[in-house]
Design an enzyme around this catalytic site. Structure first.
Site, mmCIF file in Angstrom:
data_model
loop_
_atom_site.group_PDB
_atom_site.id
_atom_site.type_symbol
_atom_site.label_atom_id
_atom_site.label_comp_id
_atom_site.label_asym_id
_atom_site.label_seq_id
_atom_site.Cartn_x
_atom_site.Cartn_y
_atom_site.Cartn_z
ATOM 1 N N TYR A 60 0.834 -1.205 0.000
ATOM 2 C CA TYR A 60 0.000 0.000 0.000
ATOM 3 C C TYR A 60 0.867 1.253 0.000
ATOM 4 C CZ TYR A 60 -4.988 0.027 -0.226
ATOM 5 O OH TYR A 60 -6.247 0.028 -0.720
ATOM 6 N N GLU A 62 -0.434 4.891 -0.459
ATOM 7 C CA GLU A 62 -1.179 6.146 -0.650
ATOM 8 C C GLU A 62 -0.239 7.345 -0.509
ATOM 9 O OE1 GLU A 62 -4.560 6.256 1.928
ATOM 10 O OE2 GLU A 62 -5.712 4.898 0.642
ATOM 11 N N ASP A 206 -6.606 14.085 -25.067
ATOM 12 C CA ASP A 206 -6.736 12.686 -24.646
ATOM 13 C C ASP A 206 -6.118 11.821 -25.737
ATOM 14 O OD1 ASP A 206 -7.436 10.137 -23.971
ATOM 15 O OD2 ASP A 206 -9.519 10.615 -23.449
ATOM 16 N N THR A 232 -4.111 6.536 -21.686
ATOM 17 C CA THR A 232 -3.978 5.194 -21.137
ATOM 18 C C THR A 232 -2.562 4.736 -21.444
ATOM 19 O OG1 THR A 232 -4.684 4.157 -23.203
ATOM 20 C CG2 THR A 232 -6.413 4.623 -21.588
ATOM 21 N N LYS A 235 -2.734 0.934 -24.778
ATOM 22 C CA LYS A 235 -3.145 0.847 -26.181
ATOM 23 C C LYS A 235 -1.886 0.862 -27.059
ATOM 24 C CE LYS A 235 -7.673 2.556 -24.863
ATOM 25 N NZ LYS A 235 -8.705 3.609 -24.944
ATOM 26 N N ARG A 241 -2.491 -2.262 -18.269
ATOM 27 C CA ARG A 241 -3.721 -1.489 -18.095
ATOM 28 C C ARG A 241 -3.443 -0.395 -17.084
ATOM 29 N NH1 ARG A 241 -7.334 -4.216 -21.660
ATOM 30 N NH2 ARG A 241 -8.736 -2.552 -21.034
HETATM 31 C C1 LIG Z 1 -9.670 4.000 -24.053
HETATM 32 C C2 LIG Z 1 -9.944 5.416 -23.868
HETATM 33 C C3 LIG Z 1 -10.209 5.960 -22.601
HETATM 34 C C4 LIG Z 1 -10.512 5.150 -21.375
HETATM 35 O O1 LIG Z 1 -9.665 4.196 -21.005
HETATM 36 P P1 LIG Z 1 -10.089 3.020 -20.007
HETATM 37 O O2 LIG Z 1 -8.766 2.556 -19.545
HETATM 38 O O3 LIG Z 1 -10.845 2.039 -20.839
HETATM 39 O O4 LIG Z 1 -10.920 3.597 -18.907
HETATM 40 C C5 LIG Z 1 -10.329 7.329 -22.493
HETATM 41 N N1 LIG Z 1 -10.223 8.124 -23.558
HETATM 42 C C6 LIG Z 1 -10.011 7.642 -24.799
HETATM 43 C C7 LIG Z 1 -9.915 8.576 -25.948
HETATM 44 C C8 LIG Z 1 -9.881 6.272 -24.993
HETATM 45 O O5 LIG Z 1 -9.687 5.797 -26.226
#
Ligand SMILES: *Cc1c(COP(=O)(O)O)cnc(C)c1O
Length: 426
Positions: A60, A62, A206, A232, A235, A241
């Site tokens: 942990y 925090e 984003d 994220t 991807k 993740r």
């Molecule tokens: C995948 C994605 C997210 C969210 O990601 P999660 O890990 O699935 O919560 C946010 N914004 C965009 C543009 C995404 O493609």
């Protein structure tokens, strides 16, 4: 040759819980044997997999490095500091927070940092290619805040910045999101930044989908333009993740406080370690080559599909993904996606801009090249991939399961020729 027993890879799990072990083994086999075209997915390296399965998860932590609410952080502090350092160096940002549990909570933290409930956010609307968390109605971001959506032009399939500016001037958002989940074209970060400045809004880029392309130099970087960059890590960046928020120094405190204690408790330290590993990998020349190959493969696949008469939203792609409008093929997206799945080609059905069909039964499919490129599959194979998609989409309309079965065998042969990372048994 008989199939290898994949449960051998996880002997303790197999002994303790054969049911889950056999499902994990089956998933490994599935990921090995199928052509995975979902653009938000990838194959992480064995090193990233190992880091994310470590005893760091027992701890942990925090707080932030040097400012924790628990003792015993001798190692964890270093892991998190290394991850944040690598993020700063790779993306050229002042500040990086590597604790968000995933992309959606990362975006929610941005709202918490800058907005009060009821404030207005401007983002790309979901059916036009945006993400739920950019203010869409069913998301907390669209119920606790006032979401206003921009789209793409009907004739070009692209964002029209004049329209975005008009909306921004009329609605006066405090926050503007650029980026999305089904955007096949380069995002004009400088153009968005100009609009955000004009209306006094905070600009969030984003880059969840394209972070790996940005890191590898295959897409322009938002860093000189956006106030906050959200991404994220799982991807195109090819990590575990997770997510990161990056920003200028002036916003660092607001972002950090929003993530913890604003929204989250203890960070997932095993994920932080795996993010650090992925960032180290992403800083190599090989990864730059990967990012460029992802784009080259997507472009080649788009050309091959267009040559076969497929209707691509915006006419093609600049990045890793393609949005196919199947209206002209007389097959709904879901029917095509399910037939492709039976053929060992994994895609997702997706709305297309101005879709006349319902979101749960839309007109399109969304595909991308991050996973196949991680297997080392080159552009020269994109003609075969387009041909398979063509045959299966046609078969889906006529109910020709024989063709689906034939394609499945052809797909498997290509997958066997290009073993996936993290799946050493091929
Ligand atoms: C995948 C994605 C997210 C969210 O990601 P999660 O890990 O699935 O919560 C946010 N914004 C965009 C543009 C995404 O493609």
């Amino acid at each position: 040759m008989s199939a290898p027993d994949r449960t051998d890879r996880h002997p303790a799990l197999a002994a303790a819980d054969p049911e889950i072990a056999s499902l994990v083994a089956a998933e490994e086999q599935l990921q090995a044997d199928t052509l995975r075209l979902i653009p938000s997915e990838n194959y992480v390296s064995q090193a990233v997999l190992e880091a994310s399965g470590t005893v760091l998860q027992n701890k942990y932590s925090e707080g932030y490095p040097g400012k924790r609410y628990y003792e015993g952080q001798q190692n964890i502090d270093q892991v998190e500091a290394i991850a944040a350092d690598r993020a700063r160096a790779l993306f050229g940002v002042d500040h990086a927070n590597v604790q968000p549990y995933s992309g959606s909570p990362a975006n929610l933290a941005v709202y918490l940092a800058f907005l009060k409930p009821g404030d207005t956010v401007l983002g790309m609307s979901l059916p036009m290619g945006g993400h739920l968390t950019h203010g869409w109605g069913v998301s907390a971001t669209g119920t606790w805040f006032r979401g206003v959506g921009y789209g793409v032009r009907r004739d070009t399939g692209r964002v029209d910045l004049d329209e975005v500016r008009d909306l921004a001037l009329a609605e006066r958002p405090k926050l503007i999101f650029c980026g999305g989940t089904a955007v096949p074209r380069v995002i004009d970060f400088a153009g968005f930044a100009e609009i955000a400045r004009e209306v006094g809004a905070v600009l969030v880029a984003d880059i969840a989908h394209i972070a790996g392309l940005v890191a590898g130099g295959a897409h322009p970087s938002p860093v000189p333009h956006a106030d906050v960059v959200s991404t994220t890590t799982h991807k195109t960046l090819r990590g575990p993740r997770g997510a990161m928020l990056m920003c200028r120094e002036e916003h660092a405190r607001a972002i950090d406080r929003a993530v913890f204690p604003g929204l989250q408790g203890g960070p997932h330290n095993q994920t932080t370690a795996a993010i650090a590993v992925a960032l180290r990998e992403a800083a190599t020349p090989e990864f730059g080559g990967y990012a460029h190959q992802v784009v080259a493969n997507a472009r080649a696949l788009g050309e091959q599909l267009a040559a076969r008469g497929f209707d691509l939203v915006s006419g093609g792609t600049d990045n890793h993904l393609l949005l196919i409008d199947l209206t002209g093929r007389d097959v709904p997206g879901k029917v095509a996606a399910k037939a492709l799945d039976r053929a060992g080609i994994v895609v997702n059905y997706n709305t297309v801009p101005y879709d006349p069909r319902k979101p749960f039964d839309p007109s399109g499919i969304r595909i991308g090249t991050p996973s196949l490129t991680s297997r080392g599959i080159p552009e020269s194979e994109m003609a075969a991939v387009a041909e398979w998609i063509d045959r299966v989409v046609t078969a889906a309309r006529t109910g020709d399961e024989e063709t689906v079965t034939k394609v499945r065998a052809e797909v498997k042969a290509l997958m066997d020729a290009y073993p996936a990372p993290g799946l050493p048994l091929g």
